[in-house]
Design a protein around this motif. Sequence first.
Motif, PDB file in Angstrom:
ATOM      1  N   UNK A 153       6.013  46.571  50.838  1.00  0.00           N
ATOM      2  CA  UNK A 153       7.447  46.642  51.091  1.00  0.00           C
ATOM      3  C   UNK A 153       8.254  46.805  49.816  1.00  0.00           C
ATOM      4  N   UNK A 154       7.855  46.105  48.750  1.00  0.00           N
ATOM      5  CA  UNK A 154       8.564  46.234  47.478  1.00  0.00           C
ATOM      6  C   UNK A 154       8.401  47.641  46.907  1.00  0.00           C
ATOM      7  N   UNK A 155       7.202  48.199  46.996  1.00  0.00           N
ATOM      8  CA  UNK A 155       6.983  49.554  46.480  1.00  0.00           C
ATOM      9  C   UNK A 155       7.721  50.597  47.307  1.00  0.00           C
ATOM     10  N   UNK A 156       7.761  50.409  48.615  1.00  0.00           N
ATOM     11  CA  UNK A 156       8.497  51.344  49.470  1.00  0.00           C
ATOM     12  C   UNK A 156       9.981  51.307  49.141  1.00  0.00           C
ATOM     13  N   UNK A 157      10.522  50.114  48.962  1.00  0.00           N
ATOM     14  CA  UNK A 157      11.943  49.984  48.616  1.00  0.00           C
ATOM     15  C   UNK A 157      12.224  50.633  47.262  1.00  0.00           C
ATOM     16  N   UNK A 158      11.329  50.431  46.319  1.00  0.00           N
ATOM     17  CA  UNK A 158      11.512  51.028  44.992  1.00  0.00           C
ATOM     18  C   UNK A 158      11.470  52.554  45.080  1.00  0.00           C
ATOM     19  N   UNK A 159      10.560  53.078  45.874  1.00  0.00           N
ATOM     20  CA  UNK A 159      10.442  54.531  46.002  1.00  0.00           C
ATOM     21  C   UNK A 159      11.670  55.139  46.666  1.00  0.00           C
ATOM     22  N   UNK A 160      12.196  54.472  47.663  1.00  0.00           N
ATOM     23  CA  UNK A 160      13.371  55.007  48.357  1.00  0.00           C
ATOM     24  C   UNK A 160      14.600  55.034  47.470  1.00  0.00           C
ATOM     25  N   UNK A 220      -1.175  49.166  48.670  1.00  0.00           N
ATOM     26  CA  UNK A 220      -2.396  48.569  49.246  1.00  0.00           C
ATOM     27  C   UNK A 220      -3.108  49.576  50.143  1.00  0.00           C
ATOM     28  N   UNK A 221      -4.416  49.489  50.161  1.00  0.00           N
ATOM     29  CA  UNK A 221      -5.233  50.455  50.905  1.00  0.00           C
ATOM     30  C   UNK A 221      -5.469  50.055  52.353  1.00  0.00           C
ATOM     31  N   UNK A 222      -4.983  48.888  52.775  1.00  0.00           N
ATOM     32  CA  UNK A 222      -5.203  48.453  54.151  1.00  0.00           C
ATOM     33  C   UNK A 222      -4.409  49.298  55.135  1.00  0.00           C
ATOM     34  N   UNK A 223      -4.931  49.382  56.341  1.00  0.00           N
ATOM     35  CA  UNK A 223      -4.284  50.167  57.395  1.00  0.00           C
ATOM     36  C   UNK A 223      -3.074  49.419  57.950  1.00  0.00           C
ATOM     37  N   UNK A 224      -1.981  50.154  58.108  1.00  0.00           N
ATOM     38  CA  UNK A 224      -0.808  49.603  58.768  1.00  0.00           C
ATOM     39  C   UNK A 224       0.189  48.904  57.874  1.00  0.00           C
ATOM     40  N   UNK A 225      -0.097  48.704  56.582  1.00  0.00           N
ATOM     41  CA  UNK A 225       0.859  48.004  55.726  1.00  0.00           C
ATOM     42  C   UNK A 225       2.032  48.905  55.357  1.00  0.00           C
ATOM     43  N   UNK A 226       1.841  50.218  55.469  1.00  0.00           N
ATOM     44  CA  UNK A 226       2.898  51.188  55.179  1.00  0.00           C
ATOM     45  C   UNK A 226       3.040  52.091  56.396  1.00  0.00           C
ATOM     46  N   UNK A 227       4.256  52.403  56.771  1.00  0.00           N
ATOM     47  CA  UNK A 227       4.491  53.237  57.941  1.00  0.00           C
ATOM     48  C   UNK A 227       4.060  54.675  57.666  1.00  0.00           C
ATOM     49  N   UNK A 228       3.649  55.358  58.719  1.00  0.00           N
ATOM     50  CA  UNK A 228       3.268  56.757  58.574  1.00  0.00           C
ATOM     51  C   UNK A 228       4.460  57.631  58.201  1.00  0.00           C
ATOM     52  N   UNK A 229       5.644  57.222  58.595  1.00  0.00           N
ATOM     53  CA  UNK A 229       6.839  57.988  58.233  1.00  0.00           C
ATOM     54  C   UNK A 229       7.003  58.024  56.722  1.00  0.00           C
ATOM     55  N   UNK A 232      -2.405  63.610  46.371  1.00  0.00           N
ATOM     56  CA  UNK A 232      -2.209  64.197  47.701  1.00  0.00           C
ATOM     57  C   UNK A 232      -3.383  63.904  48.622  1.00  0.00           C
ATOM     58  N   UNK A 233      -4.595  63.909  48.082  1.00  0.00           N
ATOM     59  CA  UNK A 233      -5.758  63.600  48.917  1.00  0.00           C
ATOM     60  C   UNK A 233      -5.731  62.146  49.389  1.00  0.00           C
ATOM     61  N   UNK A 234      -5.326  61.238  48.524  1.00  0.00           N
ATOM     62  CA  UNK A 234      -5.232  59.827  48.922  1.00  0.00           C
ATOM     63  C   UNK A 234      -4.171  59.623  49.992  1.00  0.00           C
ATOM     64  N   UNK A 235      -3.052  60.333  49.875  1.00  0.00           N
ATOM     65  CA  UNK A 235      -2.015  60.218  50.896  1.00  0.00           C
ATOM     66  C   UNK A 235      -2.510  60.758  52.235  1.00  0.00           C
ATOM     67  N   UNK A 236      -3.231  61.871  52.223  1.00  0.00           N
ATOM     68  CA  UNK A 236      -3.791  62.404  53.464  1.00  0.00           C
ATOM     69  C   UNK A 236      -4.786  61.431  54.074  1.00  0.00           C
ATOM     70  N   UNK A 237      -5.565  60.768  53.235  1.00  0.00           N
ATOM     71  CA  UNK A 237      -6.533  59.786  53.753  1.00  0.00           C
ATOM     72  C   UNK A 237      -5.808  58.584  54.350  1.00  0.00           C
ATOM     73  N   UNK A 238      -4.750  58.121  53.699  1.00  0.00           N
ATOM     74  CA  UNK A 238      -3.979  56.987  54.233  1.00  0.00           C
ATOM     75  C   UNK A 238      -3.362  57.342  55.586  1.00  0.00           C
ATOM     76  N   UNK A 239      -2.837  58.563  55.710  1.00  0.00           N
ATOM     77  CA  UNK A 239      -2.250  58.978  56.987  1.00  0.00           C
ATOM     78  C   UNK A 239      -3.335  59.090  58.052  1.00  0.00           C
ATOM     79  N   UNK A 240      -4.500  59.611  57.666  1.00  0.00           N
ATOM     80  CA  UNK A 240      -5.587  59.734  58.634  1.00  0.00           C
ATOM     81  C   UNK A 240      -6.062  58.398  59.165  1.00  0.00           C
ATOM     82  N   UNK A 241      -5.966  57.336  58.367  1.00  0.00           N
ATOM     83  CA  UNK A 241      -6.374  56.010  58.818  1.00  0.00           C
ATOM     84  C   UNK A 241      -5.541  55.514  59.985  1.00  0.00           C
ATOM     85  N   UNK A 242      -4.271  55.923  60.064  1.00  0.00           N
ATOM     86  CA  UNK A 242      -3.367  55.441  61.106  1.00  0.00           C
ATOM     87  C   UNK A 242      -2.638  56.598  61.771  1.00  0.00           C
TER      88      UNK A 242
END
Length: 646
Positions: free
Chosen positions: A248-255, A300-309, A328-338
């Motif tokens: 959540x902190x990283x998402x807020x920082x990125x936004x 974090x690499x766990x599934x569901x901690x970051x929204x797919x949006x 980009x490959x890591x982001x595609x893998x994270x999206x594929x997990x969820x």
Amino acid sequence: MKLGSKPEAFQKRGQAWFCTSGLASDIKIKVEQMTFHLHKFPLVSRSGRLAKLVEEMSEEDDNEESSGCQIQLVDIPGGAEAFELAAKFCYQVKVELTATNVVALRCVAEYLEMTEEFGDGNLIAKTEAFLQQVVLRSWPDSVRALESCSSSMPQVEELGIVEKLIHSVCVKACTDPSLVGWPIPEHHSLLQSPGGSVLWNGISTGARARAIRTDWWYDDLSTLSLPLLERVVAGLEARGTRPESIAGALVHYAKKSLPGLHRRHSGRDACTHGPLVPATVAPAEDDQRIMLETIEARLPSMKGVVSTCFLFGLLRTAMILNANARCKSNLERRIGMQLEQAMLDELLMPNYSYIEETLYDIDVVQRILDHFLLLDQNSPPGSDEEGPLLGSPSLSPIMMVAKLLDAYLAEVAPDVNLKPAKFQALAEALPDYSRRLDDGLYRAVDIFLKAHPWLSEAERERVCKIMDCQKLSLEACTHAAQNERLPLRVVVQVLFFEQLQLRTAIAGSFLVSDNLGPSGQQVRPSTLGEAGGATQAGMRGGDGWVNVVHENQVLKGNMDRMLSRVSQLERECNTMRHEIEKLHRGKGPLNTLSKALGCNSRSPITPVTGDIPANQNLNGGASLSKEHLRQRHPPTVHARSSSSLS
């Protein structure tokens, strides 16, 4: 904390500072572009470094009294502003220590060697006490002090100030906010009574204070530089902070730091939270790319901690900023997990490549789908041998992804630049058990064939192979049977399986009806084999079983009435045949009428279900024959026969 007691005695004139004590200055100290006209005694009595420099200059220059002493300080931490405060401290002028300047003052005091050897209560002792007793005990002061730490001050790391501030921030962020007072900013703090109600002028208002949110510290950390934020995140991970909080902190920082995330909104709350980045403070593209790659690496690499949006927004921005392939490959893998949590508009990513001519990036969706299939651990629906599945098969992740993929195929199908091979490969990526019905695939295929009318018969047949005609609903079969865009072979298959479904449905209705008593109650079979698979499946439905029984009863009643009607028509036809045979023994027009109606006494009546002979004329017979027939037969009998034949 306020230091010194004398009033302001410094005056700035252009790029120079002068002491207005009335005495002529005897030393000039140059710091960066600023020159300070000061006096030796107050400086050497507090600073060991300046005392050594003045002594060296006195030995080298014999004419010091005439020319004056000039010293240039290089690489001083904090620059001219920090030295100005240190010089005022030496003159005992009022100086206010705050969380924003204490770090620079502590470093410049160490640089100038302002230790207790040159006077009690020197600047090093004062700043160190302020850090320990005030800054490190307060959340906002710790964040402000950490924000003031610049990479241009190596003394910050040497003195361990950054480590102390990061430790303080991590401890406070991990502590329950209801137990301490630092999470609430000063302008939001409210006095509370022992009972918990808000106090106004010491009087209880009865209103309850709002509960502190768990993300109260996100916005404060968003003001830090990226290297400092990365170190804070590492400290939080070392202390066992929940991955959801770190994400959540990283998402807020990125936004707040990446304006590219807001170029396209999804409509969901996950994408609309957080303020936009003002255009005046937007970093350069290179800085944004480094920031994006760093944030992705720390998520974090766990599934569901970051929204797919948010992940789709990061991936879209990474493509625009041309981030490295690993990011980009890591982001595609994270999206594929969820992927089952994704929305259709998130998958519709524009194509930023100059090689592909398609409107949307099909390849990235194919790679995301491959990651999903690689990481998906769900078993096929119906593989549970111990009994019925606990959850609905339609809610399994792979079925949700299949539904999402069918909708995506329908959206990209109108693109005339989409090749049939790529369309077919994407549609066939999921296994057969992921779809209970292929209606969504049929819709996508129909749209694709409509947008590509130039395809040959063989190409259209290959495209249609992605759907299974046996898994089409009756509505889809009815539409497909009349669809001129489908190949003839596919239409024949659809018609065959449509008739097969109807036959199976009718046979199943009779099977269920045979298991019902006269009052519509189910007859309990003696063994499971007597009940049959259809009744076993129906018993699982609960209320659905009652509906199935009712529908089968209605269907059986309709068919019984139809059979009764057919029997009645056969009896009436036999009656008419006997009447005509009696008239056949007569003469003249009656013989003509019997021949016109095709009633031969030696030929049997044609069955109802048979074909009508091509030479049979139902409208034959002269008007005289009809009038003579009306005289021999009562009108009531004739009307009944006519209505029956109609």
